[in-house]
Enzyme design. Structure first.
Site: not given
Ligand code: MN
Length: 158
Positions: A68, A120
């Site tokens: 992405h 994350c």
């Molecule tokens: Mn990802």
């Protein structure tokens, strides 16, 4: 569900859980491109431009192979495993840092014996992940170490 930003302090719980944070099991249905992954959104809300999530991959499991335009900043928090970023497979363990650049193919895999848990960081506003086509997979698998990684082999066979 987003994290509860009205609470200043949320206590850590056993097992890499936190008070007032939902733990979501990713669904697994045969065709699902992930396996044995949970997600907890730790920080999210209108006052932040980013979100901090905790993902945990159970032993033998893996995250989605995707890419992405947005980046990821990852801190390994629990266990060990391997990740593919771009065209390289990395061994990762607790407290390692992993940067996933825009449009790099990436996947995280736990080993057979230990979970792999990681923080994350992402932009709050971000594009949707793209999944690989058959041609993308073929290009990735042209690299033997990546082919072994995607099969879930513990080593690259070399
Ligand atoms: Mn990802």
């Amino acid at each position: 569900m987003s994290a509860d930003e009205t609470r200043i302090h949320r206590k850590a719980q056993p097992g890499f859980r936190w008070e007032h944070v939902d733990c979501v099991n990713y669904k697994e249905d045969g065709a699902a491109p992930f396996k044995a992954v949970t997600r907890q959104v730790l920080f999210s809300g209108a006052a932040l431009d980013g979100e901090l999530r905790y993902f945990e991959v159970a032993p033998g499991g893996h995250s989605t192979l995707e890419r992405h335009a947005h980046a990821h900043a990852v801190v390994i928090l629990r266990g060990r495993g391997r990740c593919l970023v771009g065209d390289t497979v990395y061994e990762v363990e607790e407290r390692d840092l992993v940067s996933v650049p825009p449009m790099a193919w990436h996947q995280f895999r736990a080993g057979e014996q230990e979970p792999l848990g990681f923080l994350c960081l992402v932009n709050a506003r971000r594009d949707r992940p793209q999944l690989p086509t058959a041609d993308d997979i073929a290009r990735l698998e042209a690299v033997p170490a990546i082919a072994a990684f995607l099969r879930g082999a513990e080593t690259d066979g070399s």
